[in-house]
Scaffold this motif. Structure first.
Motif, short mmCIF file in Angstrom:
data_model
loop_
_atom_site.label_atom_id
_atom_site.label_comp_id
_atom_site.label_asym_id
_atom_site.label_seq_id
_atom_site.Cartn_x
_atom_site.Cartn_y
_atom_site.Cartn_z
N TYR A 3 -34.73 -15.79 12.71
CA TYR A 3 -34.50 -16.44 11.41
C TYR A 3 -35.15 -17.82 11.38
O TYR A 3 -34.69 -18.70 10.66
CB TYR A 3 -33.00 -16.54 11.14
N VAL A 22 -31.66 -14.55 24.63
CA VAL A 22 -30.96 -13.90 23.52
C VAL A 22 -31.22 -12.38 23.54
O VAL A 22 -31.48 -11.76 22.52
CB VAL A 22 -31.35 -14.50 22.16
N ASN A 23 -31.11 -11.83 24.75
CA ASN A 23 -31.26 -10.38 24.92
C ASN A 23 -32.57 -9.85 24.36
O ASN A 23 -32.63 -8.74 23.84
CB ASN A 23 -30.11 -9.65 24.21
N GLY A 24 -33.59 -10.61 24.45
CA GLY A 24 -34.89 -10.15 23.95
C GLY A 24 -35.14 -10.52 22.50
O GLY A 24 -36.24 -10.32 21.98
N ASN A 25 -34.11 -11.05 21.81
CA ASN A 25 -34.29 -11.36 20.39
C ASN A 25 -35.17 -12.58 20.14
O ASN A 25 -35.65 -12.78 19.03
CB ASN A 25 -32.94 -11.54 19.69
N SER A 46 -26.85 -5.32 11.68
CA SER A 46 -27.68 -6.51 11.43
C SER A 46 -26.88 -7.74 11.00
O SER A 46 -27.46 -8.80 10.78
CB SER A 46 -28.74 -6.21 10.36
N TYR A 57 -21.62 -2.57 21.52
CA TYR A 57 -22.64 -1.53 21.46
C TYR A 57 -23.17 -1.24 22.85
O TYR A 57 -23.11 -2.06 23.76
CB TYR A 57 -23.77 -1.91 20.51
N PHE A 81 -22.45 -4.36 25.54
CA PHE A 81 -22.14 -5.72 25.11
C PHE A 81 -21.01 -5.63 24.09
O PHE A 81 -21.06 -4.77 23.20
CB PHE A 81 -23.37 -6.38 24.47
N THR A 99 -23.47 -11.31 18.00
CA THR A 99 -24.30 -10.76 16.92
C THR A 99 -25.76 -11.20 17.03
O THR A 99 -26.65 -10.48 16.62
CB THR A 99 -23.76 -11.16 15.53
N ARG A 100 -25.98 -12.38 17.59
CA ARG A 100 -27.37 -12.84 17.69
C ARG A 100 -28.13 -12.10 18.77
O ARG A 100 -29.35 -12.22 18.88
CB ARG A 100 -27.41 -14.34 17.96
N GLN A 101 -27.39 -11.35 19.61
CA GLN A 101 -28.07 -10.67 20.71
C GLN A 101 -28.06 -9.15 20.55
O GLN A 101 -28.45 -8.43 21.47
CB GLN A 101 -27.41 -11.06 22.04
N VAL A 102 -27.62 -8.67 19.41
CA VAL A 102 -27.60 -7.22 19.20
C VAL A 102 -29.03 -6.70 19.20
O VAL A 102 -29.91 -7.25 18.55
CB VAL A 102 -26.93 -6.88 17.85
N ARG A 103 -29.25 -5.65 19.97
CA ARG A 103 -30.58 -5.06 20.02
C ARG A 103 -30.68 -3.95 18.99
O ARG A 103 -29.74 -3.19 18.77
CB ARG A 103 -30.85 -4.47 21.41
N ASP A 105 -32.62 -17.43 19.35
CA ASP A 105 -33.03 -16.30 18.52
C ASP A 105 -33.99 -16.82 17.46
O ASP A 105 -33.61 -17.57 16.56
CB ASP A 105 -31.78 -15.70 17.88
#
Lengths: 408, 313
Positions: free
Chosen positions: A78, A101-104, B201, B137, B145, B121-125, A75
């Motif tokens: 950050y 990372v799911n697109g992140n 977030s 979500y 997920f 949490t790092r992959q939440v869109r 990701d």
């Protein structure tokens, strides 16, 4: 020369210092001889200026790319400090994927370009698609461009091509050529874990610009792979590599100790030796490495910008590759575990965590999840049949016994 | 190796591989007939995801460990492995005569709730519909997920059709009904301000937060400020001395990266201007906290002042 998006090709920096590197043939030729008169330059380090990573031409694309590329499989939301620092050192080859990372990862790169719009032209941006059909590729590219907030990617890779026949697909080729003509991608290529046949096939095609494949010191004696690399090179296909560590050794063998000693007893320094070993092969333009923090980035930049691998380091890593050929666990537990009756592959991995990564707490915690009865069996049972079934001839009994003593 | 030796070696390996494969197959067959299983806690080879509703059935199962996770998710494997990944079970579930529509559910065993929460949490869109107190979500393309204890789940429709999406959603609803999602508290998150926080977030940065290798175990969230977004963060350390030392080291890191300290500290909060953005850093007791990449100094100061006003962990 300006491309379709109006940028000059020279927007991708090529200011990094160049140096003489041993050819592949020379490299193999010196194995065991102890002769290695390598050129040494120390751009920046001794002069007190900012070290920059040397560049190499990426096949017929004509683009100069850094020998060290940033694998952004994390990701990046950050990580703008790391990304800025990477550009300062000339690490402008950024490799990502919509799946990371799911697109992140891509979204973080987009955020970076939002914060620093002037930096887009300095980055050689690489992303990938799992699709092979025109509709899927189109959707995938559109999504990537949107997340990364850019109008083009420099290199678009067909991800994980392990069947060479994929490289003959007319639909895929047609889409790639249209996407290049539209200016949304500059170059097209593929990534593979089945390198020899896919590289050989790629060399026969005329539409692929770049190939990314797994390459490390354990593969230097694979003559079939070497020939495939040569064919790509002759065809003008640029080569980028990944998985430089060749992880898996489990024993505190003599060769590994020598490597560690040469590296000041620091596993991270062993990684830098392994990285330098790949850089010895001048046919590979860029080695992809994950660098999540600035300290790691700087360490690898210094490795790239300073002395190439030394003669003693080179001898040590070659010896290491030879001596550990049969001490590398493929994780194929289905071969040995029916005879062993214990989770051999797991324990081998935990030993690797302990000995290779220095993660003793983690490995002990994992080992404690095994029942006492199983641990007793590891310490005393006869594993000769399991050892016979092991394709790498691992000394399974000895290693299990060591694990039962050391990981408690 | 000479060329001859290398050729001989490869031929020998190929021959041995065939023999070994045949022996392994025979041993596996004998073991299967005898009903023999080894006496360890090793995961059963056939994971049962449950909730096979609407006539759907498991049509394929796969399992992966750290060594071969890349076979399933390619370069993304490093992300999980570096966060403590233990094991992955996946199942393809389909319905109908030809097993279509279908979806895939993957369960990542991360070894602890915090690790599972971190990768989740790092992959939440952005724009996702959260459920169960933000433990999961749904996204518009039909994927879901969520976290359940030490496991992180991904549920992905097999195709873009309505039936596959519906089947995947049904499975998630069934799972949530039958398994109340197990949650552990992430106490640091209570220190972060609630107002102006960007929905969904909150993230747990397991390692190398903001590119600083020593700053791990950080809980952060994004905030809307008048001039743009900023990130507030907190991390609980082992002692007050450690927290103080780490806060100082983080400021030094920012300065080394090209930043400059901007004015004197205000009530212990130090400000660094870097790339035309502002960071605020401070420590209180065992806590290192601050604001990262705020658009103005005032935005950094204001957001930092809101940290820790709630209950301390």
């Amino acid at each position: 020369v300006r491309d379709r998006s109006g940028r000059r090709e020279t927007d991708v920096p090529s200011r990094g210092p160049t140096r003489t590197v041993l050819s592949r043939r020379s490299f193999l030729g010196t194995i065991g001889t102890g002769v290695a008169a390598l050129t040494v330059d120390t751009p920046g380090l001794l002069a007190g200026t900012l070290p920059r990573v040397p560049t190499r031409a990426l096949g017929r694309t004509g683009v100069q790319v850094p020998m060290l590329g940033a694998g952004m499989d994390f990701d990046t939301s950050y990580s703008e400090i790391v990304m800025r620092e990477a550009l300062r050192h000339g690490v402008n080859y950024w490799d990502t994927s919509p799946s990371y990372v799911n697109g992140n990862s891509e979204a973080g790169i987009g955020r970076f370009f939002d914060l620093f719009p002037g930096e887009r032209g300095r980055v050689f941006l690489v992303t990938k698609s799992d699709s092979r059909d025109a509709g899927g590729l189109e959707g995938s590219l559109t999504g990537s461009l949107s997340r990364m907030r850019t109008s083009y990617v420099d290199l678009y890779l067909l991800n994980e091509v392990n069947d060479p026949s994929v490289l003959d697909l007319e639909e895929t080729r047609g889409w790639a050529e249209r996407a290049k003509a539209s200016g949304r991608i500059r170059f097209v290529g593929f990534s593979t874990h089945n390198a020899e046949p896919c590289l050989s096939k790629a060399a026969e095609t005329r539409w692929l610009d770049v190939a990314m494949f797994r390459y490390n010191f354990r593969l230097f004696d694979d003559l079939g792979l070497s020939k495939a690399i040569d064919r790509c090179r002759q065809a003008g296909i640029g080569l980028a590599s990944m998985k430089f560590r060749g992880l898996g050794p489990m024993g505190r063998d003599t060769a590994h100790l020598r490597l560690l000693q040469l590296a000041g007893n620091r596993p991270d320094a062993v990684d830098r030796i392994k990285l330098k070993a790949v850089w010895m092969d001048e046919r590979v333009s860029c080695v992809l490495v994950k660098m999540m923090d600035v300290a790691t980035l700087r360490a690898y930049v210094e490795a790239a910008a300073s002395t190439p691998i030394g003669a003693e380091e080179k001898r040590a890593i070659e010896e290491y590759a030879r001596e550990t050929r049969f001490e590398y666990c493929d994780g194929c537990g289905q071969r040995c575990e029916p005879a062993a009756g214990v989770p051999v592959a797991d324990v081998m991995r935990w030993l690797m965590y302990d000995r290779g990564y220095g993660e003793s707490e983690k490995s002990r915690e994992l080992f404690r999840s095994v029942s006492e009865e199983t641990r007793r069996r590891m310490a005393s049972a006869d594993f000769s049949e399991a050892e016979r079934n092991c394709p790498r001839r691992l000394p399974i009994g000895r290693l299990l016994a060591e694990a039962s003593r050391e990981l408690v | 190796l000479t060329r001859f030796e290398a050729t001989w070696y490869r031929a020998a390996v190929k021959t041995r591989s065939l023999v070994v494969a045949a022996a392994a197959a025979a041993a596996a067959a004998v073991a299967a007939v005898a009903g023999w299983r080894w006496s360890t806690e090793r995961r059963p080879p056939e994971w049962d995801p449950g909730c096979e509703t609407d006539g759907a059935q498991v049509v394929k199962r796969e399992s992966f460990g750290p060594d071969d996770l890349a076979d399933k998710i390619n370069g993304h494997a490093d992300f999980y492995v570096s966060t403590g990944f233990v094991h992955l079970d996946c199942a393809v579930i389909g319905s109908g005569a030809d097993r279509s529509p279908w979806f895939e559910v993957c369960s990542y065993d991360m070894g602890s709730f915090r690790r599972a929460f971190s990768v989740f949490t790092r992959q939440v869109r952005q724009g996702a519909d959260a459920f169960d107190d933000d433990l999961g979500y749904d996204v518009p393309d039909g994927a879901s997920f969520f976290v359940d204890g030490s496991h992180y789940f991904e549920v992905i429709p097999g195709s873009d059709d309505h039936q596959s999406r519906g089947l995947a959603r049904s499975w998630v609803k069934c799972y949530r009904r039958e398994h109340r999602l197990r949650q552990e508290e992430v106490p640091e998150s209570r220190l972060l301000p609630a107002s102006d926080r960007v929905p969904n977030s909150v993230v747990l940065l397991y390692q190398a937060a903001f590119g600083f290798d020593r700053l791990d175990g950080v809980v952060a969230a994004r905030y809307r400020t008048g001039a743009g977004d900023a990130t507030a963060f907190v991390s609980v350390r082992g002692s007050a001395a450690e927290a103080t030392e780490l806060a100082d080291a983080f400021v030094s890191f920012l300065v080394e990266a090209g930043g400059t300290e901007d004015g004197p500290a205000e009530r212990g909060v130090r400000f660094v201007r870097l790339h035309d953005m502002w960071d605020a850093v401070f420590s209180r007791d065992r806590i290192v906290a601050g604001v990262h990449a705020a658009p103005t100094r005032e935005a950094a100061r204001s957001l930092a002042a809101g940290i820790g006003r709630a209950e301390r962990p």
